[in-house]
Design a protein around this motif. Structure first.
Motif, PDB file in Angstrom:
ATOM      1  N   LEU A 193       3.639  55.090  15.438  1.00  0.00           N
ATOM      2  CA  LEU A 193       4.710  55.666  16.241  1.00  0.00           C
ATOM      3  C   LEU A 193       4.402  57.130  16.534  1.00  0.00           C
ATOM      4  CD1 LEU A 193       7.774  54.266  14.231  1.00  0.00           C
ATOM      5  CD2 LEU A 193       6.807  53.334  16.338  1.00  0.00           C
ATOM      6  N   SER A 194       4.703  57.552  17.750  1.00  0.00           N
ATOM      7  CA  SER A 194       4.515  58.959  18.108  1.00  0.00           C
ATOM      8  C   SER A 194       5.250  59.249  19.406  1.00  0.00           C
ATOM      9  CB  SER A 194       3.027  59.296  18.267  1.00  0.00           C
ATOM     10  OG  SER A 194       2.496  58.666  19.408  1.00  0.00           O
ATOM     11  N   ARG A 195       5.387  60.532  19.695  1.00  0.00           N
ATOM     12  CA  ARG A 195       6.042  60.922  20.948  1.00  0.00           C
ATOM     13  C   ARG A 195       5.222  60.452  22.153  1.00  0.00           C
ATOM     14  NH1 ARG A 195       9.471  65.199  22.753  1.00  0.00           N
ATOM     15  NH2 ARG A 195       9.532  66.126  20.671  1.00  0.00           N
ATOM     16  N   SER A 196       3.907  60.624  22.099  1.00  0.00           N
ATOM     17  CA  SER A 196       3.079  60.302  23.262  1.00  0.00           C
ATOM     18  C   SER A 196       2.924  58.803  23.471  1.00  0.00           C
ATOM     19  CB  SER A 196       1.696  60.944  23.119  1.00  0.00           C
ATOM     20  OG  SER A 196       1.007  60.426  22.003  1.00  0.00           O
ATOM     21  N   LYS A 197       2.972  58.019  22.382  1.00  0.00           N
ATOM     22  CA  LYS A 197       2.764  56.574  22.502  1.00  0.00           C
ATOM     23  C   LYS A 197       4.035  55.811  22.861  1.00  0.00           C
ATOM     24  CE  LYS A 197      -1.292  56.090  19.536  1.00  0.00           C
ATOM     25  NZ  LYS A 197      -1.907  55.389  18.392  1.00  0.00           N
ATOM     26  N   ASP A 198       5.144  56.187  22.244  1.00  0.00           N
ATOM     27  CA  ASP A 198       6.369  55.415  22.493  1.00  0.00           C
ATOM     28  C   ASP A 198       7.618  56.273  22.621  1.00  0.00           C
ATOM     29  OD1 ASP A 198       6.817  56.107  19.795  1.00  0.00           O
ATOM     30  OD2 ASP A 198       5.840  54.270  19.143  1.00  0.00           O
ATOM     31  N   GLY A 199       7.441  57.570  22.761  1.00  0.00           N
ATOM     32  CA  GLY A 199       8.584  58.446  22.984  1.00  0.00           C
ATOM     33  C   GLY A 199       9.368  58.819  21.751  1.00  0.00           C
ATOM     34  N   LEU A 200       8.824  58.569  20.556  1.00  0.00           N
ATOM     35  CA  LEU A 200       9.539  58.928  19.339  1.00  0.00           C
ATOM     36  C   LEU A 200       9.713  60.442  19.247  1.00  0.00           C
ATOM     37  CD1 LEU A 200      10.739  58.245  16.532  1.00  0.00           C
ATOM     38  CD2 LEU A 200       8.423  58.563  15.613  1.00  0.00           C
ATOM     39  N   ASP A 201      10.950  60.875  19.146  1.00  0.00           N
ATOM     40  CA  ASP A 201      11.281  62.294  19.004  1.00  0.00           C
ATOM     41  C   ASP A 201      12.028  62.469  17.688  1.00  0.00           C
ATOM     42  OD1 ASP A 201      12.094  64.922  19.132  1.00  0.00           O
ATOM     43  OD2 ASP A 201      13.389  64.654  20.881  1.00  0.00           O
ATOM     44  N   VAL A 202      11.349  62.996  16.670  1.00  0.00           N
ATOM     45  CA  VAL A 202      11.979  63.079  15.352  1.00  0.00           C
ATOM     46  C   VAL A 202      13.106  64.098  15.309  1.00  0.00           C
ATOM     47  CG1 VAL A 202       9.932  62.269  14.133  1.00  0.00           C
ATOM     48  CG2 VAL A 202      10.275  64.734  14.459  1.00  0.00           C
ATOM     49  N   THR A 203      13.230  64.934  16.341  1.00  0.00           N
ATOM     50  CA  THR A 203      14.341  65.885  16.373  1.00  0.00           C
ATOM     51  C   THR A 203      15.601  65.270  16.974  1.00  0.00           C
ATOM     52  OG1 THR A 203      13.813  66.820  18.556  1.00  0.00           O
ATOM     53  CG2 THR A 203      12.673  67.752  16.652  1.00  0.00           C
ATOM     54  N   ASN A 251      10.459  70.443  11.658  1.00  0.00           N
ATOM     55  CA  ASN A 251       9.894  70.297  10.316  1.00  0.00           C
ATOM     56  C   ASN A 251      10.901  69.868   9.254  1.00  0.00           C
ATOM     57  OD1 ASN A 251       7.259  71.085  11.104  1.00  0.00           O
ATOM     58  ND2 ASN A 251       7.881  73.229  11.063  1.00  0.00           N
ATOM     59  N   ALA A 252      12.136  70.295   9.382  1.00  0.00           N
ATOM     60  CA  ALA A 252      13.134  69.997   8.345  1.00  0.00           C
ATOM     61  C   ALA A 252      14.121  68.908   8.771  1.00  0.00           C
ATOM     62  CB  ALA A 252      13.885  71.277   7.971  1.00  0.00           C
ATOM     63  N   ILE A 253      14.827  69.134   9.863  1.00  0.00           N
ATOM     64  CA  ILE A 253      15.810  68.143  10.299  1.00  0.00           C
ATOM     65  C   ILE A 253      15.127  66.835  10.676  1.00  0.00           C
ATOM     66  CG2 ILE A 253      17.605  67.609  11.990  1.00  0.00           C
ATOM     67  CD1 ILE A 253      18.172  70.637  12.137  1.00  0.00           C
ATOM     68  N   GLY A 254      13.975  66.935  11.322  1.00  0.00           N
ATOM     69  CA  GLY A 254      13.217  65.727  11.649  1.00  0.00           C
ATOM     70  C   GLY A 254      12.855  64.934  10.409  1.00  0.00           C
ATOM     71  N   THR A 255      12.473  65.634   9.354  1.00  0.00           N
ATOM     72  CA  THR A 255      12.158  64.975   8.081  1.00  0.00           C
ATOM     73  C   THR A 255      13.376  64.249   7.526  1.00  0.00           C
ATOM     74  OG1 THR A 255      10.380  66.494   7.495  1.00  0.00           O
ATOM     75  CG2 THR A 255      11.514  65.400   5.675  1.00  0.00           C
ATOM     76  N   ALA A 256      14.519  64.918   7.547  1.00  0.00           N
ATOM     77  CA  ALA A 256      15.743  64.303   7.028  1.00  0.00           C
ATOM     78  C   ALA A 256      16.094  63.034   7.794  1.00  0.00           C
ATOM     79  CB  ALA A 256      16.891  65.308   7.096  1.00  0.00           C
ATOM     80  N   LEU A 257      15.926  63.070   9.113  1.00  0.00           N
ATOM     81  CA  LEU A 257      16.244  61.894   9.922  1.00  0.00           C
ATOM     82  C   LEU A 257      15.287  60.741   9.643  1.00  0.00           C
ATOM     83  CD1 LEU A 257      17.052  63.615  13.346  1.00  0.00           C
ATOM     84  CD2 LEU A 257      18.677  62.611  11.725  1.00  0.00           C
ATOM     85  N   VAL A 258      14.005  61.062   9.471  1.00  0.00           N
ATOM     86  CA  VAL A 258      13.037  60.010   9.163  1.00  0.00           C
ATOM     87  C   VAL A 258      13.352  59.370   7.814  1.00  0.00           C
ATOM     88  CG1 VAL A 258      10.608  59.542   8.627  1.00  0.00           C
ATOM     89  CG2 VAL A 258      11.199  60.956  10.604  1.00  0.00           C
ATOM     90  N   VAL A 259      13.672  60.181   6.817  1.00  0.00           N
ATOM     91  CA  VAL A 259      14.032  59.632   5.510  1.00  0.00           C
ATOM     92  C   VAL A 259      15.280  58.760   5.621  1.00  0.00           C
ATOM     93  CG1 VAL A 259      14.793  60.166   3.174  1.00  0.00           C
ATOM     94  CG2 VAL A 259      12.984  61.506   4.209  1.00  0.00           C
ATOM     95  N   LYS A 260      16.263  59.244   6.346  1.00  0.00           N
ATOM     96  CA  LYS A 260      17.526  58.505   6.478  1.00  0.00           C
ATOM     97  C   LYS A 260      17.313  57.112   7.051  1.00  0.00           C
ATOM     98  CE  LYS A 260      21.968  58.622   8.933  1.00  0.00           C
ATOM     99  NZ  LYS A 260      22.865  59.408   9.840  1.00  0.00           N
ATOM    100  N   TYR A 261      16.523  57.025   8.106  1.00  0.00           N
ATOM    101  CA  TYR A 261      16.422  55.758   8.826  1.00  0.00           C
ATOM    102  C   TYR A 261      15.224  54.895   8.424  1.00  0.00           C
ATOM    103  CZ  TYR A 261      20.211  57.355  11.784  1.00  0.00           C
ATOM    104  OH  TYR A 261      21.443  57.782  12.227  1.00  0.00           O
ATOM    105  N   PHE A 262      14.178  55.497   7.874  1.00  0.00           N
ATOM    106  CA  PHE A 262      12.989  54.702   7.546  1.00  0.00           C
ATOM    107  C   PHE A 262      12.874  54.332   6.078  1.00  0.00           C
ATOM    108  CE2 PHE A 262      11.813  55.904  11.772  1.00  0.00           C
ATOM    109  CZ  PHE A 262      10.928  54.917  12.204  1.00  0.00           C
ATOM    110  N   SER A 263      13.454  55.129   5.182  1.00  0.00           N
ATOM    111  CA  SER A 263      13.332  54.773   3.762  1.00  0.00           C
ATOM    112  C   SER A 263      13.967  53.420   3.429  1.00  0.00           C
ATOM    113  CB  SER A 263      13.915  55.873   2.865  1.00  0.00           C
ATOM    114  OG  SER A 263      15.300  56.044   3.083  1.00  0.00           O
ATOM    115  N   PRO A 264      15.040  52.971   4.130  1.00  0.00           N
ATOM    116  CA  PRO A 264      15.559  51.629   3.840  1.00  0.00           C
ATOM    117  C   PRO A 264      14.565  50.509   4.126  1.00  0.00           C
ATOM    118  CG  PRO A 264      17.224  52.937   4.965  1.00  0.00           C
ATOM    119  CD  PRO A 264      15.945  53.712   5.042  1.00  0.00           C
TER     120      PRO A 264
END
Length: 232
Positions: free
Chosen positions: A42-52, A104-117
């Motif tokens: 997953l990435s911004r350039s490949k599928d538009g993932l925006d961690v912010t 760097n920070a909020i993006g990390t929190a969002l990834v943990v929130k939605y991907f750790s499950p």
């Protein structure tokens, strides 16, 4: 070649930020691991993932069905929208600092929130995030780079706090921030100061080796590419 010997045979993996220097090297290394049965990139350039953006992160996670035994987040930025790290207090701006924290920070929190499950609840799972030694408060002897340092320190605290909660629901999992060293990518090119830089493929292999050897009791700690512990 088998890199992640501590994971179940046929493990599934996700790399976020898979188009960047370290992320792409990480994806290549995992694809070369005979023990891996599936890799999601997953990435911004490949599928538009925006961690912010919360909707973007939530949507990407909702399209996947776990469990995934390895989740690695290689997103982050030192120079954002052409603005590099500050050299002095006089260069601080609210806009620059907010962008550093958003990525760097909020993006990390969002990834943990939605991907750790998506980690397995009863099997071993590994979730690693790119951090930086300059995010260590105790190891800061040079000053400068306030927004970047502070955003990485916030990233570390987010992961430390999340690891406590995750250990209750996923007791066999490990969640850690990792310092990759100075890697030969566009991020470090202007700031290496002539110091030797590690090739991305070697950096990825080093980080995977560290992850492979970590135990659940070490979740939430801060490690360097050589396995050494970094002070908060």
């Amino acid at each position: 070649m088998t890199l992640l010997t501590s994971l179940p045979r046929g493990y599934r993996a996700i790399v976020l930020g898979a188009s960047g220097g370290i992320g792409s090297a990480m994806a290549t290394a995992i694809k070369g691991d005979m023990n891996c049965s599936e890799l999601i990139e997953l990435s911004r350039s490949k599928d538009g993932l925006d961690v912010t953006g919360e909707a973007s992160v939530a949507g990407a996670a909702s399209r996947l069905e776990g469990p995934f035994h390895l989740i690695f987040c290689a997103t982050g930025g030192l120079t954002i929208d052409g603005v590099g790290p500050e050299k002095s207090l006089r260069q601080i701006t609210a806009e620059t600092m907010s962008r550093q924290f958003a990525l760097n920070a909020i993006g990390t929190a969002l990834v943990v929130k939605y991907f750790s499950p998506l980690l397995p609840k009863k099997e071993r799972g590994l979730m690693g995030f790119l951090s930086a030694r300059v995010g260590s408060i105790g190891d800061n002897h040079l000053g400068g780079w306030i927004s970047y340092r502070a955003s990485k320190a916030a990233l570390n605290q987010i992961l430390r706090t999340a690891s406590v909660e995750l250990s209750r629901t996923h007791p066999e999992s490990v969640l850690v921030p990792l310092h990759p060293g100075t890697v030969a990518t566009s991020l470090s090119e202007k700031y290496s100061g002539g110091h030797e830089r590690t090739a991305p493929d070697l950096a990825a292999a080093n980080l995977l080796t560290v992850l492979n050897g970590l135990q659940p009791a070490q979740t939430g700690q801060f490690f360097a590419y050589d396995g050494s512990s970094i002070p908060w």
